[in-house]
Each structure stands twice: as C-alpha cells, then as structure tokens.
Design a protein around this motif. Structure first.
Motif, PDB file in Angstrom:
ATOM      1  N   GLY A  85       4.088  -2.397  -4.362  1.00  0.00           N
ATOM      2  CA  GLY A  85       2.546  -2.554  -4.832  1.00  0.00           C
ATOM      3  C   GLY A  85       1.888  -3.207  -3.557  1.00  0.00           C
ATOM      4  N   ARG A  86       2.010  -3.458  -2.094  1.00  0.00           N
ATOM      5  CA  ARG A  86       1.632  -4.172  -1.171  1.00  0.00           C
ATOM      6  C   ARG A  86       0.152  -3.345  -0.811  1.00  0.00           C
ATOM      7  N   GLY A  87      -0.602  -4.025  -0.172  1.00  0.00           N
ATOM      8  CA  GLY A  87      -2.075  -3.762  -0.136  1.00  0.00           C
ATOM      9  C   GLY A  87      -2.316  -2.509   1.197  1.00  0.00           C
ATOM     10  N   MET A  88      -1.356  -2.900   2.139  1.00  0.00           N
ATOM     11  CA  MET A  88      -1.375  -1.790   3.258  1.00  0.00           C
ATOM     12  C   MET A  88      -2.874  -1.698   3.948  1.00  0.00           C
ATOM     13  N   GLY A  89      -3.551  -2.788   3.838  1.00  0.00           N
ATOM     14  CA  GLY A  89      -4.899  -2.499   4.578  1.00  0.00           C
ATOM     15  C   GLY A  89      -6.068  -1.845   3.969  1.00  0.00           C
ATOM     16  N   GLU A 102      -0.110  -3.149 -11.747  1.00  0.00           N
ATOM     17  CA  GLU A 102      -1.006  -1.920 -11.540  1.00  0.00           C
ATOM     18  C   GLU A 102      -0.836  -0.871 -10.519  1.00  0.00           C
ATOM     19  N   ALA A 103      -0.556  -1.590  -9.158  1.00  0.00           N
ATOM     20  CA  ALA A 103      -0.481  -0.850  -7.925  1.00  0.00           C
ATOM     21  C   ALA A 103       0.908  -0.341  -7.795  1.00  0.00           C
ATOM     22  N   MET A 104       2.241  -0.824  -8.209  1.00  0.00           N
ATOM     23  CA  MET A 104       3.400  -0.197  -8.390  1.00  0.00           C
ATOM     24  C   MET A 104       3.655   1.119  -8.996  1.00  0.00           C
ATOM     25  N   PRO A 105       3.047   1.143 -10.023  1.00  0.00           N
ATOM     26  CA  PRO A 105       3.191   2.466 -10.690  1.00  0.00           C
ATOM     27  C   PRO A 105       2.043   3.583  -9.895  1.00  0.00           C
ATOM     28  N   LEU A 106       1.249   3.270  -9.236  1.00  0.00           N
ATOM     29  CA  LEU A 106       0.285   4.040  -8.672  1.00  0.00           C
ATOM     30  C   LEU A 106       0.963   4.572  -7.235  1.00  0.00           C
ATOM     31  N   GLY A 107       1.509   3.433  -6.433  1.00  0.00           N
ATOM     32  CA  GLY A 107       2.255   3.738  -5.406  1.00  0.00           C
ATOM     33  C   GLY A 107       3.592   4.598  -5.576  1.00  0.00           C
TER      34      GLY A 107
END
Length: 174
Positions: free
Chosen positions: A44-48, A91-96
């Motif tokens: 779930g990291r932002g990666m820019g 939120e970000a982890m499942p999207l990733g």
C-alpha cells in the motif's frame, strides 16, 4: 597506453547498453512490474502516485508521522494522522493487489500468445482504471492531512522535506 582505443571501447559498450535498456527484465514474474513495485503495491505504499499533492503543499500521512517529533504533533494530531495512514493502507493494499493481478493477466496473455485486440483493450482499460483509483486514494489522504496540521506545521514539513518554505501555496487562487 593510448587513450583513444579505451575511449572508443567505452563508447561502444555504452551504445550497446543504451540499445538494450530492458535486458534482464525478461526474467521478471510480471514483465511490467519490478519486484520493488510489486512489494510497494502489496504494502500500500504511494510510489510517487501523490506527487501532485506532496510537492504542492499537501503532505502525506506517512511522512508526517515520520516527522511527528520535529513537527511537534500533539497526541490528538498523531492519533488523527495514524487513523488516516491506517485507512489509506486499508484502501490501497487491495487496490495494489488488484493491479498486480491485472498486470499478471495481461502479461500471461502475451506469454501464452492468447492476446487479441479485444482482450488487450479490456486488460489495459482495467489496469488504467485501477491505477486511477489507486492514485486518487493516495491523493485524497494527502488532501485530508492538511486539515490536521496547522499552517506553521505545514511550512515546517515543507522545509524538513527539502522543499523550502515555498511548498505551501494552496491558498493562492488564480
């Protein structure tokens, strides 16, 4: 030793390398993603993805938490920031994970030579849609961060992150 043959050989090696910038990538499990990108997406990291916010004076919750002591966050601010960060990751982890699956599916279609113009269109549209939602997710948490920090903390954040005092320009409307 003459220098020109050495320069010529360096130039040749450099030009050969420039013509093969993807050499070695064929061994990746998903050709379009590095192991680091797969790891970042899964965590779930932002990666820019939120640079539009970050570099225009909207800090992200992770970096604010990392600088909590220097920003002199109150206990209430820390707790609020931690809640934002936890929600963002949730939120970000499942999207990733979805993006990784979609990229793997696209890769598989090419690897198995089953790709068609129709499947290509559907797969790239799915990847793009997920990328869009993932980016919006990271950006909206940068947007929320500003409601927790004071203006002086926002300025201090920009200075600590190396953006100078000019990173906090969000109140200027043209």
């Amino acid at each position: 030793m003459k220098i020109w043959p050495l320069i010529a050989s360096i130039a040749f090696v450099t030009s050969v390398h420039a013509q093969t910038p993807y050499a070695g990538m064929q061994t990746r499990s998903i050709k379009a993603l590095s192991e680091q990108q797969i790891s970042d997406l899964g965590a779930g990291r932002g990666m820019g993805l939120a640079l539009a916010a970050e570099l225009n004076g909207y800090p992200g919750p992770l970096h604010v938490l990392e600088l909590a002591d220097k920003l002199e966050l109150s206990a209430e601010q820390r707790a609020g920031m931690q809640r934002l960060f936890d929600s963002m990751k949730a939120e970000a982890m499942p999207l990733g994970a979805r993006l990784i699956e979609q990229e793997a599916e696209l890769d598989k279609q090419f690897a198995t030579r089953t790709v068609t113009p129709e499947s290509l269109k559907a797969s790239t549209a799915a990847v793009a849609a997920t990328q869009g939602v993932l980016r919006e997710t990271h950006l909206k948490y940068h947007l929320s961060t500003g409601s927790i920090l004071t203006p002086s903390q926002m300025t201090k954040y920009a200075e600590l992150r190396g953006y100078g005092g000019g990173g906090h320009k969000r109140h200027h409307h043209h």
